[in-house]
Design a protein around this motif. Structure first.
Motif, PDB file in Angstrom:
ATOM      1  N   VAL A 198      -1.547  -4.561  -4.361  1.00 19.23           N
ATOM      2  CA  VAL A 198      -2.551  -3.760  -3.932  1.00 19.23           C
ATOM      3  C   VAL A 198      -2.965  -4.385  -2.400  1.00 19.23           C
ATOM      4  N   GLY A 199      -2.810  -3.311  -1.746  1.00 16.00           N
ATOM      5  CA  GLY A 199      -3.013  -3.828  -0.182  1.00 16.00           C
ATOM      6  C   GLY A 199      -1.809  -4.121   0.476  1.00 16.00           C
ATOM      7  N   VAL A 200      -0.641  -3.605  -0.034  1.00  7.94           N
ATOM      8  CA  VAL A 200       0.581  -3.926   0.717  1.00  7.94           C
ATOM      9  C   VAL A 200       1.262  -2.459   1.186  1.00  7.94           C
ATOM     10  N   VAL A 201       1.817  -2.369   2.157  1.00  8.82           N
ATOM     11  CA  VAL A 201       2.379  -1.162   2.580  1.00  8.82           C
ATOM     12  C   VAL A 201       3.762  -1.355   1.926  1.00  8.82           C
ATOM     13  N   PRO A 202       4.105  -0.438   1.105  1.00  7.74           N
ATOM     14  CA  PRO A 202       5.307  -0.380   0.340  1.00  7.74           C
ATOM     15  C   PRO A 202       6.618  -0.151   1.312  1.00  7.74           C
ATOM     16  N   ALA A 203       7.715  -0.684   0.872  1.00 12.01           N
ATOM     17  CA  ALA A 203       9.001  -0.546   1.304  1.00 12.01           C
ATOM     18  C   ALA A 203       9.664   0.455   0.128  1.00 12.01           C
ATOM     19  N   CYS A 204       9.913  -0.193  -0.936  1.00 15.28           N
ATOM     20  CA  CYS A 204      10.414   0.451  -2.261  1.00 15.28           C
ATOM     21  C   CYS A 204       9.108   0.074  -3.111  1.00 15.28           C
ATOM     22  N   ARG A 205       8.436   0.836  -3.703  1.00 19.29           N
ATOM     23  CA  ARG A 205       7.103   0.382  -4.356  1.00 19.29           C
ATOM     24  C   ARG A 205       7.707  -0.107  -5.579  1.00 19.29           C
ATOM     25  N   SER A 206       8.580   0.468  -6.298  1.00 20.87           N
ATOM     26  CA  SER A 206       8.853  -0.152  -7.818  1.00 20.87           C
ATOM     27  C   SER A 206       9.610  -1.335  -7.769  1.00 20.87           C
ATOM     28  N   VAL A 207      10.061  -1.978  -6.672  1.00 24.04           N
ATOM     29  CA  VAL A 207      10.506  -3.157  -6.678  1.00 24.04           C
ATOM     30  C   VAL A 207      10.296  -4.221  -5.447  1.00 24.04           C
ATOM     31  N   ASP A 208       9.155  -3.777  -5.056  1.00 29.38           N
ATOM     32  CA  ASP A 208       8.658  -4.913  -3.825  1.00 29.38           C
ATOM     33  C   ASP A 208       7.958  -5.771  -4.658  1.00 29.38           C
ATOM     34  N   VAL A 209       8.078  -6.924  -3.874  1.00 35.28           N
ATOM     35  CA  VAL A 209       7.437  -8.369  -4.479  1.00 35.28           C
ATOM     36  C   VAL A 209       6.609  -9.105  -3.100  1.00 35.28           C
ATOM     37  N   VAL A 210       5.545  -9.687  -3.410  1.00 33.58           N
ATOM     38  CA  VAL A 210       5.012 -10.658  -2.392  1.00 33.58           C
ATOM     39  C   VAL A 210       5.537 -11.818  -2.838  1.00 33.58           C
TER      40      VAL A 210
END
Length: 608
Positions: A198-210
């Protein structure tokens, strides 16, 4: 004076000794001004705002180290929201000013951490090299001609340069790992869904990780634990069920045959082989596996319908602002128009078929150890062939999130000229994040190549690494069983695994036992004695291996409970008091390793 690299233990010790967060901030402001890489940050927290944050922290939590991350400075990749600072994703026309922090940032600042600024990145987190930004390309801290890795480029350089204790990145294809390898850092890549987006601009939302860039594995794990936890506002957030790994005889899968591809970089290949041998020396069983189905899964991320997720993240902005995109980023994202809904389902089917094939390989190994990147390039080389050479960086990283894995990237040493670093990544099943940490920490410590740009830095003995698997039995060793000492093989042969290096409580004394071969020390506790503690290593053994090990211990040594400097207790070597009467005391040296080093130096002088 602050150390070059701002690891947690060093800063927390400095705070305990009287440093204040405001003192730290003033020194960081001076460091930022002196920094020789103008491309690290997109937006810096203004000096006065940073001072105000330090004062607010001291008013909120007056006691030194009274919060888990009290006064710890960190940087944030500029696709993660920080209230009051613009979020740009390295595209000025896209910029907006969030009213609230991303969930991870809010959790970190609540724990006492201080945001020092927003860092540069490959635009819209599309790339693994760090050159795709209108703000310039952050460079490797070891050679400005070379890329720093991306997309989390500025975050890695900020930590490796000593401007932050840790930094947040994001990882879709390897962006939290490749920059760690190129800057002699640790990269913590959590299992997808463990840390909220939450609060992260997505690249590939289904596999993004902080992700976390840190000086040590222990630091990275401690920070990840502050950030993690279910967040109902994130549709991909998950409630973790931690996965365990074998306590002994851990099987590590390594590359074999035609799947060993280093694009001509013999130095990185040699460092990978050396890492394999280091893991073997730590008690792991090395097994070859077939990387082909993992590689084929990796290829789907950029050469399959998942690239359409990148378009989904920015489609409205692209429709009106195509000219504001980096040309390479625009080419990649517009490539998504070649895929339709049918292709998306076909891609999903292919991924699941490959997942089944990888399960066969997971039967051979408990975890995988792969090169973080098989090679590196100069900025000039990357700019001349940006898509192909960027793809080389992702050969061993792109599959990890698609196949729902945890990963920790650790340094693997420097090339033959001592010039550029490389790294390896330990990869495990979903939610094996904690279970990977002890081996990752041991791999980093035994390398002895410093932290970030400071190659001489010593990894602190204080460790936040989780304890070994509960099925194993920890045992503390103080003398001839330490790593590199003559009896260490008795631990590794029994499948032992190094968990951490630390110190005893201050009321222990150490003596040289006479007439022992090989030489051995005697550790005796004396309540009321006020020392600084003695170096020990904590190893993990399976219960049956622990039993066999203890049976072979000769008197006057035995196993009892040792109290460590953090107040915890662990089984370890102790000595009967009668045996040290009249023995040479070496407590002031801090440990057996230091004594043996001095003894060797003296003997060499005498022979000379």
């Amino acid at each position: 004076m602050l150390p070059t690299i701002l690891d947690l233990a060093s800063l927390q010790s400095a705070y305990a000794a009287g440093l204040s967060p405001l003192d730290l901030v003033e020194q960081l402001i001076a460091r930022r001004r002196a920094a020789d890489d103008p491309a690290i940050f997109i937006t810096q927290t203004p000096d006065d705002d940073l001072r105000a944050a330090a004062r607010d922290l001291m008013a909120r939590a007056p006691g030194p180290n009274s919060l888990p991350l009290w006064g710890i400075p960190f940087a944030v990749k500029d696709n993660i929201d920080v209230a009051g600072l613009p979020t740009t994703a390295a595209c000025p026309a896209f910029a907006y000013r969030p009213e609230q922090d991303a969930t991870v940032v809010a959790r970190l600042t609540t724990a006492g951490a201080l945001v020092i600024g927003k860092t540069n990145l490959d635009q819209f987190a599309t790339g693994l090299n760090g050159t795709r930004s209108p703000h310039g390309a952050p460079r490797s801290v070891f050679d400005r001609n070379y890329v720093s890795g991306g997309s989390s480029s500025g975050s890695a350089v900020a930590v490796a340069s000593g401007l932050a204790s840790f930094a947040l990145g994001t990882d879709t294809a390897g962006s939290g790992r490749v920059p760690a390898a190129f800057n002699n850092l640790v990269g913590i890549k959590p299992t997808p869904g463990l840390v909220p987006n939450v609060g992260v601009v997505p690249a590939c939302r289904s596999v993004d990780v902080v992700t976390v860039f840190a000086a040590t594995v222990g630091d990275g794990v401690a920070i990840r634990k502050v950030m993690e936890g279910y967040d109902a506002a994130d549709p991909f957030s998950r409630k973790a069920v931690p996965a365990s790994l074998p306590a002994s005889g851990l099987r590590i899968g390594v590359l074999d045959g035609a799947e060993r591809e280093f694009f001509g970089n013999k130095d990185v290949e040699g460092l990978y082989d050396a890492a394999i041998e280091r893991a073997r020396a730590l008690g792991a069983t090395i097994v070859p596996f077939d990387y082909a189905p993992f590689r084929q899964a990796a290829e789907l991320l950029y050469n399959g319908p998942w690239v359409a997720e990148r378009l989904a993240a920015v489609k409205e902005f692209l429709a009106t602002n195509a000219g504001d995109f980096d040309p390479t980023v625009r080419t990649i994202i517009e490539g998504a128009k070649a895929y339709d809904a049918v292709a998306a389902f076909e891609g999903r089917y292919k991924l699941e078929a490959l997942r089944q094939k990888t399960r066969q390989e997971w039967q051979k190994a408990d975890i995988l150890m792969l090169p973080t990147s098989p090679t590196t390039y100069t900025v000039e080389q990357m700019m001349a062939d940006p898509i192909v050479k960027n793809g080389h960086f992702g050969r061993y990283t792109n599959f990890v999130n698609l196949l729902d894995c945890a990963a920790i990237a650790v340094p693997a040493g420097f090339d033959a000229d001592g010039h550029l670093p490389a790294g390896v990544t330990l990869i495990g099943p979903a939610f094996s994040d904690d279970a990977l940490a002890p081996l990752a920490d041991a791999m980093h410590r035994t390398l002895n190549m410093g932290m970030g740009k400071d190659r001489a830095a010593v990894i602190p003995e204080v460790s936040h690494v989780p304890q070994a698997d509960d099925r194993s039995v920890p045992i503390a060793v103080v003398g001839a069983h330490l790593t590199g000492m003559p009896l260490n093989y008795e631990l590794t042969a029994g499948g032992g695994r190094l968990v951490k290096t630390c110190r005893t409580a201050g009321d222990y004394r150490l003596f040289v036992l006479p007439n022992t071969a090989p030489p051995k020390p005697g550790l005796v506790r004396q309540p009321g004695y006020q020392g600084k503690g003695l170096e020990v290593e904590v190893w993990a053994l399976a219960p049956e291996a622990f039993g066999r090990f203890v049976q072979n211990i000769p008197g006057p040594l035995g196993i009892g409970k040792l109290v460590l400097d953090d107040g915890s207790s662990v089984s370890g070597f102790i000595c009967e008091a009668y045996a040290v009467d009249g023995a040479h005391e070496i407590t002031e040296l801090g440990g057996w390793r230091h004594y043996m080093r001095m003894k060797t130096e003296t003997e060499e002088k005498d022979r000379g």
